[in-house]
Design a protein around this motif. Structure first.
Motif, PDB file in Angstrom:
ATOM      1  N   THR A   9      29.759  -0.801   1.986  1.00  0.00           N
ATOM      2  CA  THR A   9      28.706  -1.173   2.761  1.00  0.00           C
ATOM      3  C   THR A   9      28.812  -2.970   3.076  1.00  0.00           C
ATOM      4  N   LEU A  10      28.103  -3.181   3.737  1.00  0.00           N
ATOM      5  CA  LEU A  10      27.745  -4.658   4.170  1.00  0.00           C
ATOM      6  C   LEU A  10      27.382  -5.380   2.690  1.00  0.00           C
ATOM      7  N   HIS A  11      26.518  -4.796   2.046  1.00  0.00           N
ATOM      8  CA  HIS A  11      26.060  -5.316   0.632  1.00  0.00           C
ATOM      9  C   HIS A  11      27.359  -5.279  -0.337  1.00  0.00           C
ATOM     10  N   ASP A  12      28.197  -4.216  -0.313  1.00  0.00           N
ATOM     11  CA  ASP A  12      29.387  -4.411  -1.097  1.00  0.00           C
ATOM     12  C   ASP A  12      30.189  -5.547  -0.753  1.00  0.00           C
ATOM     13  N   PHE A  13      30.349  -5.780   0.638  1.00  0.00           N
ATOM     14  CA  PHE A  13      31.159  -6.915   1.187  1.00  0.00           C
ATOM     15  C   PHE A  13      30.679  -8.168   0.714  1.00  0.00           C
ATOM     16  N   GLU A  14      29.340  -8.504   0.782  1.00  0.00           N
ATOM     17  CA  GLU A  14      28.722  -9.661   0.210  1.00  0.00           C
ATOM     18  C   GLU A  14      28.984  -9.786  -1.319  1.00  0.00           C
ATOM     19  N   ARG A  15      28.906  -8.804  -2.059  1.00  0.00           N
ATOM     20  CA  ARG A  15      28.871  -8.832  -3.443  1.00  0.00           C
ATOM     21  C   ARG A  15      30.688  -9.173  -3.741  1.00  0.00           C
ATOM     22  N   VAL A  16      31.419  -8.811  -3.138  1.00  0.00           N
ATOM     23  CA  VAL A  16      32.633  -9.220  -3.158  1.00  0.00           C
ATOM     24  C   VAL A  16      33.179 -10.759  -2.865  1.00  0.00           C
ATOM     25  N   ILE A  17      32.692 -10.885  -1.541  1.00  0.00           N
ATOM     26  CA  ILE A  17      33.164 -12.350  -1.382  1.00  0.00           C
ATOM     27  C   ILE A  17      32.463 -13.389  -2.060  1.00  0.00           C
ATOM     28  N   ARG A  18      31.164 -13.065  -2.797  1.00  0.00           N
ATOM     29  CA  ARG A  18      30.568 -14.060  -3.704  1.00  0.00           C
ATOM     30  C   ARG A  18      31.300 -14.066  -4.920  1.00  0.00           C
ATOM     31  N   LYS A  66      34.634  -6.995  -9.311  1.00  0.00           N
ATOM     32  CA  LYS A  66      36.099  -6.665  -9.101  1.00  0.00           C
ATOM     33  C   LYS A  66      36.233  -5.512  -8.139  1.00  0.00           C
ATOM     34  N   VAL A  67      37.472  -5.416  -7.656  1.00  0.00           N
ATOM     35  CA  VAL A  67      37.615  -4.320  -6.748  1.00  0.00           C
ATOM     36  C   VAL A  67      38.988  -3.587  -7.261  1.00  0.00           C
ATOM     37  N   ARG A  68      38.413  -2.238  -7.087  1.00  0.00           N
ATOM     38  CA  ARG A  68      39.646  -1.299  -7.730  1.00  0.00           C
ATOM     39  C   ARG A  68      39.782  -0.295  -6.741  1.00  0.00           C
ATOM     40  N   LEU A  69      40.878   0.428  -6.418  1.00  0.00           N
ATOM     41  CA  LEU A  69      41.050   1.513  -5.506  1.00  0.00           C
ATOM     42  C   LEU A  69      40.582   2.851  -6.422  1.00  0.00           C
ATOM     43  N   ALA A  70      39.991   3.886  -5.792  1.00  0.00           N
ATOM     44  CA  ALA A  70      39.376   4.914  -6.261  1.00  0.00           C
ATOM     45  C   ALA A  70      40.383   5.969  -6.481  1.00  0.00           C
ATOM     46  N   SER A  71      40.359   6.787  -7.300  1.00  0.00           N
ATOM     47  CA  SER A  71      41.480   7.867  -7.484  1.00  0.00           C
ATOM     48  C   SER A  71      41.437   8.683  -6.311  1.00  0.00           C
ATOM     49  N   GLU A  72      40.482   8.936  -5.509  1.00  0.00           N
ATOM     50  CA  GLU A  72      40.849   9.788  -4.333  1.00  0.00           C
ATOM     51  C   GLU A  72      41.524   8.783  -3.312  1.00  0.00           C
TER      52      GLU A  72
END
Length: 510
Positions: free
Chosen positions: A14-23, A27-33
């Motif tokens: 989501t755009l909210h997720d995007f904002e949290r990452v750029i700020r 941390k970001v990880r690949l989901a199992s699926e």
């Protein structure tokens, strides 16, 4: 500092997720699926290579060289050469938030499992993102079709131990950063180089960033306009819900509702005939103008939120169907048109704001002291602030010519229509900044104008006035105003003004 973890799978960002990452908040990880889908598509790539089948970008050259078959033994060299040759961008470097957005969005697109990239390759990209190691990326050089090739090549080059990065505030060779961070450099395999740079992630990151700030501009425009209405004894009848429901435009109805709530309880507005029968357009038509920009914002948000989870490289691999399909998902036209549209919508917020500023500083229109100073002649007051706003608005007009109406053929006419989406997205960022400063000028002038009258302010406008006065005192004599403008602009762009005003309204406005 403990960070939460965002799992990405190419489907739900989501755009909210995007904002949290750029700020840097998560941390970001690949989901199992995502890992499972990526493994399946990688197996298909390996099968194609073993069988020696002719597949664009896997066993062939690129662009006009798509008819040149490359020997299986040269596959790794082909991918590395692609990154090196395409890393030819020029100009100023992108800011770190834009770069972080690009890294996130490219990883999320690959996580969809249509690109044939090894999971270890994407995990290396995420290692850099999570460690705050940011590739140095020149802003110019993309045509916005075949993706943002040059910028993305600069983003990937450090994964190979080449190019430059910034880390902990220091610009350095990528090889040094990888060694110090103990991150092994990548050796690309078949299809990977193409999959890593064939996408719309620079223009998507830039436009997503602009959306985050445009939301704050919309709130600021309504709030500051409300302050101006109070300063000039405006007539709130023009915001009656019956009037706006009669037209039925969604954004207009929402803007009128917001203005009414911002002015709730105000004793500084007037009735028709008390000072004038009706206000000038820049006051009376606030809902119609701001509302149209709000509608444009909502349209662009829809385009961008879809693009956050889009597969935008070529070819795409559909493992379940055992199909490899070449197409043009890298073409940036959806984003190019959206960025141009938002540029125009944001510029109009500044255009009408400057006209309100003129009404504030012009005694023939306001009934206030000339240029909002008590000692006119000796003091110039806010005379030149209106010049600044007019300059910014005029500059925005030159930037509103749509980049998306242009196209220049490339790659020996193989790529004969391009979107120029990267140019649209970059100039949108400039218009966002210019408009924030234009609104900041009105903010300062409206706050100063309110010093010359008495009476209760509205629920939202009083909060906005008090917030500004925490940093910027009333103008009692001439002073350098540059820092005042920048302070007000920061309150707008950071979302602080939006947050404080919404809090004061007890969440009444969606």
């Amino acid at each position: 500092m403990t960070h939460s973890v965002l799992l990405i799978d190419g489907e739900k960002l989501t755009l909210h997720d995007f904002e949290r990452v750029i700020r840097g908040e998560v941390k970001v990880r690949l989901a199992s699926e995502a890992l499972e889908k990526m493994d399946h598509s990688r197996e298909l790539v390996d099968q194609l290579v073993r069988e020696g089948r002719t597949v664009y970008g896997v066993t062939t050259g690129f662009g006009k060289f798509s008819d040149t078959v490359i020997d299986r033994s040269q596959s790794a060299e082909l991918q590395k050469n692609l990154i090196r040759s395409h890393a030819c961008g020029v100009g100023e470097f992108l800011d770190e938030e834009t770069v972080r957005g690009m890294m996130l969005l490219r990883a999320n697109a690959l996580a969809k499992g249509y690109s044939g990239v090894r999971t270890s390759t994407v995990e290396t990209l995420l290692h850099l993102l999570n460690r705050g190691i940011h590739p140095v990326i020149p802003a110019q050089g993309s045509l916005g079709a075949s993706g943002d090739l040059a910028p993305l090549a600069h983003m990937i080059l450090p994964l190979l131990g080449e190019g430059e990065v910034t880390w902990k505030g220091v610009r350095m060779a990528a090889s040094d950063a990888l060694r110090q961070a103990e991150i092994p450099r990548l050796s690309l395999e078949a299809k990977e180089g193409l999959a890593l740079i064939n996408g719309t992630q620079m223009m998507a990151s830039l436009t997503a960033l602009s959306l985050l700030e445009a939301e704050h501009l919309l709130w600021a425009a309504d709030t500051v306009a409300g302050m101006t209405l109070e300063s000039l004894g405006g007539i709130p009848n023009a915001f009656d819900p019956l009037l706006h429901e009669a037209r039925g435009q969604t954004g207009q109805i929402a803007a009128a509702s917001r203005i009414r709530k911002l002015l709730s309880g105000s004793g500084r507005v007037t009735r028709p005939g008390e000072r004038r029968v009706q206000d000038a357009y820049s006051l009376r038509c606030i809902p119609q103008v701001h509302g149209a920009s709000l509608d444009a914002y909502e349209f662009v948000r829809g385009v961008v939120e879809r693009e956050l989870n889009a597969a935008t490289d070529n070819p795409l691999l559909f493992a379940k169907e055992e199909k490899v399909i070449s197409g043009g998902n890298f073409h940036g036209q959806p984003l190019a048109l959206a960025a141009d549209f938002l540029t125009i919508a944001v510029a109009e917020l500044g255009s009408i704001s400057e006209r309100r500023t003129e009404r504030l500083v012009n005694p023939q229109l306001s009934g206030l002291p000339p240029f909002l100073t008590q000692n006119g002649g000796l003091h110039s007051g806010y005379m030149i602030l209106q010049y600044v706003a007019a300059s910014l608005v005029s500059e925005n007009k030159t930037l509103c010519h749509p980049a998306s109406v242009d196209s220049i053929p490339s790659s020996a006419n193989q790529e004969d229509h391009v979107s120029m989406g990267s140019i649209a997205a970059r100039k949108l960022r400039t218009v966002i900044t210019n408009t924030a400063r234009t609104l900041a000028v009105e903010y300062l002038c409206a706050a100063q104008a309110l010093e010359f009258s008495e009476g209760k302010m509205g629920a939202g406008t009083e909060t906005a006035h008090r917030l500004l006065r925490q940093s910027v005192p009333p103008l009692t004599g001439d002073r350098e105003s540059r820092s005042d403008v920048e302070t007000a602009a920061r309150l707008i762009l950071s979302g602080r003004l939006t947050f404080e005003v919404r809090k004061s309204l007890d969440g009444e406005i969606d």
